[in-house]
Design a protein around this motif. Structure first.
Motif, mmCIF file in Angstrom:
data_model
loop_
_atom_site.group_PDB
_atom_site.id
_atom_site.type_symbol
_atom_site.label_atom_id
_atom_site.label_comp_id
_atom_site.label_asym_id
_atom_site.label_seq_id
_atom_site.Cartn_x
_atom_site.Cartn_y
_atom_site.Cartn_z
ATOM 1 N N HIS A 166 -13.902 9.721 8.454
ATOM 2 C CA HIS A 166 -13.043 10.907 8.536
ATOM 3 C C HIS A 166 -11.602 10.480 8.765
ATOM 4 O O HIS A 166 -11.322 9.366 9.229
ATOM 5 N N ASN A 167 -10.683 11.366 8.461
ATOM 6 C CA ASN A 167 -9.269 11.010 8.429
ATOM 7 C C ASN A 167 -8.631 10.974 9.812
ATOM 8 O O ASN A 167 -7.758 10.152 10.080
ATOM 9 N N ARG A 168 -9.053 11.838 10.705
ATOM 10 C CA ARG A 168 -8.421 11.938 12.022
ATOM 11 C C ARG A 168 -9.183 11.119 13.062
ATOM 12 O O ARG A 168 -10.413 11.128 13.092
ATOM 13 N N THR A 183 -9.940 3.532 7.873
ATOM 14 C CA THR A 183 -10.582 4.832 8.058
ATOM 15 C C THR A 183 -10.889 5.017 9.538
ATOM 16 O O THR A 183 -10.918 4.053 10.313
ATOM 17 N N ASN A 184 -11.098 6.248 9.931
ATOM 18 C CA ASN A 184 -11.697 6.547 11.226
ATOM 19 C C ASN A 184 -13.160 6.893 10.987
ATOM 20 O O ASN A 184 -13.538 7.328 9.894
ATOM 21 N N THR A 185 -13.977 6.688 11.989
ATOM 22 C CA THR A 185 -15.414 6.780 11.763
ATOM 23 C C THR A 185 -16.138 7.321 12.987
ATOM 24 O O THR A 185 -15.711 7.092 14.125
ATOM 25 N N THR A 186 -17.222 8.035 12.738
ATOM 26 C CA THR A 186 -18.130 8.480 13.793
ATOM 27 C C THR A 186 -19.556 8.234 13.311
ATOM 28 O O THR A 186 -19.883 8.537 12.166
ATOM 29 N N ASP A 233 -6.257 10.300 -0.054
ATOM 30 C CA ASP A 233 -7.257 10.958 -0.902
ATOM 31 C C ASP A 233 -7.867 9.964 -1.887
ATOM 32 O O ASP A 233 -9.067 10.013 -2.178
ATOM 33 N N PHE A 234 -7.032 9.059 -2.405
ATOM 34 C CA PHE A 234 -7.554 8.044 -3.326
ATOM 35 C C PHE A 234 -8.550 7.134 -2.611
ATOM 36 O O PHE A 234 -9.623 6.825 -3.146
ATOM 37 N N ASP A 235 -8.188 6.698 -1.395
ATOM 38 C CA ASP A 235 -9.056 5.790 -0.644
ATOM 39 C C ASP A 235 -10.464 6.359 -0.487
ATOM 40 O O ASP A 235 -11.456 5.675 -0.756
ATOM 41 N N ILE A 236 -10.554 7.589 -0.030
ATOM 42 C CA ILE A 236 -11.870 8.130 0.306
ATOM 43 C C ILE A 236 -12.708 8.387 -0.939
ATOM 44 O O ILE A 236 -13.944 8.357 -0.885
ATOM 45 N N ARG A 237 -12.065 8.593 -2.074
ATOM 46 C CA ARG A 237 -12.833 8.715 -3.318
ATOM 47 C C ARG A 237 -13.458 7.375 -3.705
ATOM 48 O O ARG A 237 -14.482 7.343 -4.390
ATOM 49 N N ILE A 238 -12.839 6.290 -3.262
ATOM 50 C CA ILE A 238 -13.413 4.959 -3.495
ATOM 51 C C ILE A 238 -14.477 4.650 -2.444
ATOM 52 O O ILE A 238 -15.578 4.194 -2.765
ATOM 53 N N ASP A 262 0.836 -1.199 0.000
ATOM 54 C CA ASP A 262 0.000 0.000 0.000
ATOM 55 C C ASP A 262 0.877 1.257 0.000
ATOM 56 O O ASP A 262 1.884 1.318 0.714
ATOM 57 N N GLU A 263 0.507 2.226 -0.804
ATOM 58 C CA GLU A 263 1.196 3.513 -0.933
ATOM 59 C C GLU A 263 2.608 3.380 -1.514
ATOM 60 O O GLU A 263 3.404 4.320 -1.426
ATOM 61 N N SER A 264 2.948 2.216 -2.079
ATOM 62 C CA SER A 264 4.200 2.118 -2.830
ATOM 63 C C SER A 264 4.038 2.872 -4.145
ATOM 64 O O SER A 264 2.929 3.193 -4.572
ATOM 65 N N MET A 265 5.152 3.150 -4.799
ATOM 66 C CA MET A 265 5.086 3.891 -6.053
ATOM 67 C C MET A 265 4.282 3.122 -7.099
ATOM 68 O O MET A 265 3.461 3.703 -7.821
ATOM 69 N N ALA A 266 4.492 1.799 -7.160
ATOM 70 C CA ALA A 266 3.752 0.990 -8.133
ATOM 71 C C ALA A 266 2.258 1.025 -7.840
ATOM 72 O O ALA A 266 1.428 1.101 -8.756
ATOM 73 N N CYS A 267 1.918 0.982 -6.556
ATOM 74 C CA CYS A 267 0.504 1.019 -6.159
ATOM 75 C C CYS A 267 -0.126 2.352 -6.541
ATOM 76 O O CYS A 267 -1.200 2.397 -7.159
ATOM 77 N N MET A 268 0.531 3.438 -6.191
ATOM 78 C CA MET A 268 -0.036 4.759 -6.476
ATOM 79 C C MET A 268 -0.120 5.017 -7.977
ATOM 80 O O MET A 268 -1.091 5.617 -8.454
ATOM 81 N N ASP A 269 0.884 4.537 -8.725
ATOM 82 C CA ASP A 269 0.840 4.706 -10.181
ATOM 83 C C ASP A 269 -0.336 3.941 -10.784
ATOM 84 O O ASP A 269 -1.026 4.441 -11.683
ATOM 85 N N PHE A 270 -0.562 2.727 -10.280
ATOM 86 C CA PHE A 270 -1.675 1.945 -10.814
ATOM 87 C C PHE A 270 -3.018 2.583 -10.466
ATOM 88 O O PHE A 270 -3.943 2.603 -11.281
#
Length: 337
Positions: A216-218, A182-185, A230-235, A151-159
């Motif tokens: 939420h992120n925090r 994720t964090n959640t409420t 940012d990619f995760d939450i768009r999914i 996760d978050e490797s260059m190959a992952c982010m490029d894909f």
């Protein structure tokens, strides 16, 4: 491998039966308190939603641990006080698949802190609100949609930059170790209409629930740990709305049943994701305790962490535990005018 499957199943059953209790017995165990808004522990069979995997069983060995819980005490008090529960909740979701190499894949965990506030109306009905906040993840380190990469490797982010609104996320999903975090409420409201018998116990209940969950992120909205990219939450989509109805009937002195309908809607997720999830469940409780046997039909998106990108139909059956079974209450006092 079959012995390993059986051993894990045996452990889950043994743990789950430890949750059984009776509403009208005094029990000071902080694990056996009652919660009007709760995820029911369950263990059972669930059919496949797609052709990618074969499910052997699905388990939710949910645990609630009370810090303070006076809900039952105050509902049985003549002073007509509101009840409160402050608690921690650990909500694992585990599936075993028919695979030799890794039969349990990407189990998810919710670790939440919660507060529930419950009042009894003059008509002996219950109104409850709950707020819960914490962390939700599957503890994996792999790229969500590219197998074999971190996760978050260059190959992952490029894909991930190649994924478009037309991409089939179910086909791309890394089902072995794709990361979900994720964090959640969550804010929930519940109203129960109670019809009481001569023993002041509800024998017919109409329960209505609505909820709103925010990813939420925090952590707790304050600490920058355990969030998403940012990619995760768009999914994922940030918003989840829930509606539920449950009818409970004490049919015989030792038998009650319930019919429950739950709806979840995801807002803001990737266009491939089916926003709707519908669960229709019938449960029978044959021992006048909190252990019941259920059958369920599911339509819409899956609810097993990253597999919300899958959608379809499922049927299931198994055993579950009611965390708010009917109990004797003290009728609300009425004032003669």
């Amino acid at each position: 491998m079959k012995k390993r499957h059986f051993f894990l199943l045996f452990i889950l059953v043994q743990w789950s039966f430890g949750q059984t209790s009776n509403a009208n017995t005094n029990d000071n165990n902080a694990f056996n308190d009652f919660y009007p808004i709760a995820v029911k522990p369950s263990l059972g069979y669930l059919s496949n939603m797609n052709a990618h995997e074969d499910i052997l069983f699905d388990a939710k060995p949910t645990v609630y641990y009370s810090i303070i819980n006076n809900i039952i005490e105050n509902m049985q008090s003549e002073e007509n006080k509101a009840g409160n529960a402050f608690y921690m909740s650990f909500q694992p979701h585990i599936r075993m698949y028919a695979e030799n190499s890794k039969p349990v894949k990407t189990p998810s965990y919710r670790v939440l802190f919660g507060w529930q506030h419950m009042i009894k109306t003059k008509s002996n009905n219950f109104f409850t609100w709950a707020i819960e906040s914490g962390h939700y993840s599957n503890g994996q380190s792999g790229c969500a949609f590219l197998s074999g990469e971190d996760d978050e490797s260059m190959a992952c982010m490029d894909f991930h930059t190649t994924i478009t609104d037309e991409s089939n996320l179910s086909q791309l999903l890394n089902r072995a170790n794709g990361n979900f975090s994720t964090n959640t409420t969550k804010l929930s409201l519940n109203f129960r209409f109670n019809e009481l018998n001569n023993a002041d116990e509800p024998y017919k209940i109409h329960s209505f629930t609505t909820s709103y969950e925010l990813y939420h992120n925090r952590f707790f909205g304050l600490f920058n740990v355990g969030g998403y990219t940012d990619f995760d939450i768009r999914i994922y989509g940030r918003h989840r709305f829930g509606l539920g109805y449950e009818y409970v009937h004490q049919w015989k002195p030792k038998i009650r049943y319930s019919l429950e309908q739950k709806i979840e809607l995801i807002q803001g997720a990737h266009s491939f994701v089916e926003p709707l999830r519908s669960e229709t469940t019938f449960t029978i409780y044959p021992f006048n305790r909190n252990i019941g046997f259920f059958g369920t039909y599911v339509y819409g998106h899956d609810n097993y962490n990253l597999r919300f990108v899958d959608s379809g139909h499922q049927i299931g059956f198994g055993v579950s535990w009611d965390l708010f079974q009917p109990f004797q209450i003290t009728r609300a006092k009425t004032t003669d005018l």
